[in-house]
Design a protein around this motif. Structure first.
Motif, PDB file in Angstrom:
ATOM      1  N   TYR A 125       0.814  -1.392  -0.005  1.00  0.00           N
ATOM      2  CA  TYR A 125       0.108   0.061  -0.033  1.00  0.00           C
ATOM      3  C   TYR A 125       0.740   1.277   0.082  1.00  0.00           C
ATOM      4  O   TYR A 125       0.273   2.230  -0.448  1.00  0.00           O
ATOM      5  N   LYS A 126       2.030   1.132   0.246  1.00  0.00           N
ATOM      6  CA  LYS A 126       2.804   2.356   0.333  1.00  0.00           C
ATOM      7  C   LYS A 126       3.866   2.589  -1.068  1.00  0.00           C
ATOM      8  O   LYS A 126       4.396   3.646  -1.209  1.00  0.00           O
ATOM      9  N   CYS A 127       3.575   1.584  -2.037  1.00  0.00           N
ATOM     10  CA  CYS A 127       4.134   1.480  -3.258  1.00  0.00           C
ATOM     11  C   CYS A 127       3.810   2.226  -4.223  1.00  0.00           C
ATOM     12  O   CYS A 127       2.711   2.206  -4.500  1.00  0.00           O
ATOM     13  N   PRO A 128       4.605   3.384  -4.673  1.00  0.00           N
ATOM     14  CA  PRO A 128       3.726   4.362  -5.656  1.00  0.00           C
ATOM     15  C   PRO A 128       3.296   3.643  -6.792  1.00  0.00           C
ATOM     16  O   PRO A 128       2.408   3.888  -7.654  1.00  0.00           O
ATOM     17  N   ALA A 129       4.244   2.428  -7.381  1.00  0.00           N
ATOM     18  CA  ALA A 129       4.030   1.764  -8.587  1.00  0.00           C
ATOM     19  C   ALA A 129       2.772   1.038  -8.380  1.00  0.00           C
ATOM     20  O   ALA A 129       2.008   0.760  -9.378  1.00  0.00           O
ATOM     21  N   CYS A 130       2.457   0.649  -7.257  1.00  0.00           N
ATOM     22  CA  CYS A 130       1.260  -0.292  -6.984  1.00  0.00           C
ATOM     23  C   CYS A 130       0.016   0.607  -7.194  1.00  0.00           C
ATOM     24  O   CYS A 130      -1.096   0.536  -7.606  1.00  0.00           O
ATOM     25  N   LYS A 131       0.191   2.005  -6.500  1.00  0.00           N
ATOM     26  CA  LYS A 131      -0.888   2.943  -6.613  1.00  0.00           C
ATOM     27  C   LYS A 131      -1.095   3.260  -8.147  1.00  0.00           C
ATOM     28  O   LYS A 131      -2.313   3.284  -8.662  1.00  0.00           O
ATOM     29  N   GLY A 132       0.144   3.479  -9.072  1.00  0.00           N
ATOM     30  CA  GLY A 132      -0.197   3.696 -10.486  1.00  0.00           C
ATOM     31  C   GLY A 132      -0.844   2.646 -11.125  1.00  0.00           C
ATOM     32  O   GLY A 132      -1.746   2.839 -11.937  1.00  0.00           O
ATOM     33  N   PHE A 133      -0.589   1.167 -10.617  1.00  0.00           N
ATOM     34  CA  PHE A 133      -1.175   0.376 -11.017  1.00  0.00           C
ATOM     35  C   PHE A 133      -2.662   0.111 -10.930  1.00  0.00           C
ATOM     36  O   PHE A 133      -3.384  -0.062 -11.982  1.00  0.00           O
ATOM     37  N   ASN A 134      -2.881   0.321  -9.870  1.00  0.00           N
ATOM     38  CA  ASN A 134      -4.364   0.465  -9.512  1.00  0.00           C
ATOM     39  C   ASN A 134      -5.397   1.489  -9.820  1.00  0.00           C
ATOM     40  O   ASN A 134      -6.520   1.120 -10.259  1.00  0.00           O
ATOM     41  N   ASP A 135      -4.583   2.599 -10.131  1.00  0.00           N
ATOM     42  CA  ASP A 135      -5.295   3.606 -10.775  1.00  0.00           C
ATOM     43  C   ASP A 135      -5.440   3.460 -12.246  1.00  0.00           C
ATOM     44  O   ASP A 135      -6.304   4.342 -12.983  1.00  0.00           O
ATOM     45  N   THR A 136      -4.764   2.825 -13.182  1.00  0.00           N
ATOM     46  CA  THR A 136      -4.652   2.584 -14.387  1.00  0.00           C
ATOM     47  C   THR A 136      -4.854   1.364 -14.928  1.00  0.00           C
ATOM     48  O   THR A 136      -5.896   0.978 -15.461  1.00  0.00           O
ATOM     49  N   PHE A 137      -3.944   0.651 -14.899  1.00  0.00           N
ATOM     50  CA  PHE A 137      -3.855  -0.724 -15.431  1.00  0.00           C
ATOM     51  C   PHE A 137      -4.918  -1.841 -14.968  1.00  0.00           C
ATOM     52  O   PHE A 137      -5.565  -2.438 -15.614  1.00  0.00           O
ATOM     53  N   PHE A 138      -5.063  -1.515 -13.502  1.00  0.00           N
ATOM     54  CA  PHE A 138      -6.026  -2.376 -12.948  1.00  0.00           C
ATOM     55  C   PHE A 138      -7.450  -2.300 -13.572  1.00  0.00           C
ATOM     56  O   PHE A 138      -8.208  -3.175 -13.561  1.00  0.00           O
ATOM     57  N   LYS A 139      -7.654  -0.932 -13.766  1.00  0.00           N
ATOM     58  CA  LYS A 139      -9.071  -0.723 -14.497  1.00  0.00           C
ATOM     59  C   LYS A 139      -9.374  -1.419 -15.706  1.00  0.00           C
ATOM     60  O   LYS A 139     -10.589  -1.871 -15.846  1.00  0.00           O
ATOM     61  N   GLN A 140      -8.305  -1.654 -16.430  1.00  0.00           N
ATOM     62  CA  GLN A 140      -8.404  -2.502 -17.887  1.00  0.00           C
ATOM     63  C   GLN A 140      -8.647  -3.830 -17.643  1.00  0.00           C
ATOM     64  O   GLN A 140      -9.452  -4.409 -18.247  1.00  0.00           O
ATOM     65  N   ILE A 141      -7.762  -4.339 -16.597  1.00  0.00           N
ATOM     66  CA  ILE A 141      -8.054  -5.658 -16.042  1.00  0.00           C
ATOM     67  C   ILE A 141      -9.422  -5.975 -15.871  1.00  0.00           C
ATOM     68  O   ILE A 141     -10.190  -7.077 -16.115  1.00  0.00           O
ATOM     69  N   ASP A 142      -9.866  -5.028 -14.863  1.00  0.00           N
ATOM     70  CA  ASP A 142     -11.376  -5.214 -14.389  1.00  0.00           C
ATOM     71  C   ASP A 142     -12.397  -5.050 -15.507  1.00  0.00           C
ATOM     72  O   ASP A 142     -13.166  -6.003 -15.253  1.00  0.00           O
ATOM     73  N   LYS A 143     -12.203  -4.185 -16.375  1.00  0.00           N
ATOM     74  CA  LYS A 143     -13.070  -4.318 -17.330  1.00  0.00           C
ATOM     75  C   LYS A 143     -12.984  -5.404 -18.420  1.00  0.00           C
ATOM     76  O   LYS A 143     -14.150  -5.855 -18.693  1.00  0.00           O
ATOM     77  N   GLU A 144     -11.971  -5.740 -18.801  1.00  0.00           N
ATOM     78  CA  GLU A 144     -11.840  -6.597 -19.598  1.00  0.00           C
ATOM     79  C   GLU A 144     -11.792  -8.109 -19.437  1.00  0.00           C
ATOM     80  O   GLU A 144     -11.972  -9.010 -20.124  1.00  0.00           O
TER      81      GLU A 144
END
Length: 233
Positions: free
Chosen positions: A71-90
């Motif tokens: 939860y403190k990892c900036p790259a993890c935040k970036g992943f959840n803010d962007t890439f994860f949204k595509q994973i969720d949708k597709e």
């Protein structure tokens, strides 16, 4: 090095990587690729248990994806803010994938505290509340974790954050679980699994127990389709 997702509107057209300078700076901060690339690591699906782990998607989905995160990892935040949204949708919303979150806290005590508290949220309040709190934790992460909001991951802050989505009675029950180290036990189990699987950075993804070494959504779709075929579906 770690990788970060491009802007949502350009992600599908460009590889999922940083600009060179930003990649170097983030590598210094954390280290490792977003996918946890490690040629020497060997996946062992047999040691992974998905029981009692927070998940999204259809339980009958042919493919299981694990994200190891901090939860403190900036790259993890970036992943959840962007890439994860595509994973969720597709992949998740279409029934192709059941998605799990496993903890791999490594940055400092804040990482461990937030992981343990969120595990207590899961244990006491259930799967849906976990994911709501999960999102709140990433949304609350400051743009520069070392510059401001140094109290953001402390117990009182976590309690207050939870109180925005849960009753006082629910918060009290979660705190009791946290104080009894129930969340710590669960978080430690995730962390031990990450070590066994050769995870060296966050976020790292596993598809049906095998480390994902791709670079973008196209690579992930390809890996998911292959994994589904391997399952005969």
């Amino acid at each position: 090095m770690e990788e970060k997702q491009q802007d949502k509107n350009t992600f599908s057209q460009k590889p999922f990587v940083f600009g060179l300078l930003f990649a170097i700076l983030l590598a210094i901060l954390i280290g490792g690729l977003f996918v946890g690339y490690n040629k020497s690591s060997m996946s062992n699906p047999g040691i992974i248990s998905y029981k009692n782990e927070p998940y999204l998607g259809d339980k009958d989905a042919p493919v299981k994806i694990i994200e190891f995160g901090d939860y403190k990892c900036p790259a993890c935040k970036g992943f959840n803010d962007t890439f994860f949204k595509q994973i969720d949708k597709e992949l998740i919303q279409t029934g192709k994938v059941q998605f799990f979150f496993f903890h791999h806290p490594f940055i400092n005590v804040d990482s461990y505290r937030s992981a343990e508290f969120s595990e207590s949220v899961y244990k006491v309040l259930g799967n849906d509340k976990f994911w709501e709190f999960h999102k709140k934790l990433y949304d609350a992460q400051p743009s520069d974790p070392e510059a401001e909001n140094k109290d953001i991951y402390k117990k009182d802050y976590l309690m207050n954050l939870l109180s925005t989505m849960a009753s006082k009675e629910e918060v009290d029950k979660v705190v009791q679980s946290y104080d009894k180290k129930e969340g710590k036990l669960a978080s430690n189990e995730d962390d031990a699994l990450a070590t066994q699987l050769g995870v060296t950075s966050t976020p790292s993804l596993f598809v049906n127990g095998k480390m994902f070494l791709g670079r973008d959504m196209k690579d992930l779709r390809t890996r998911v389709d292959a994994a589904a075929k391997e399952e005969g579906k």
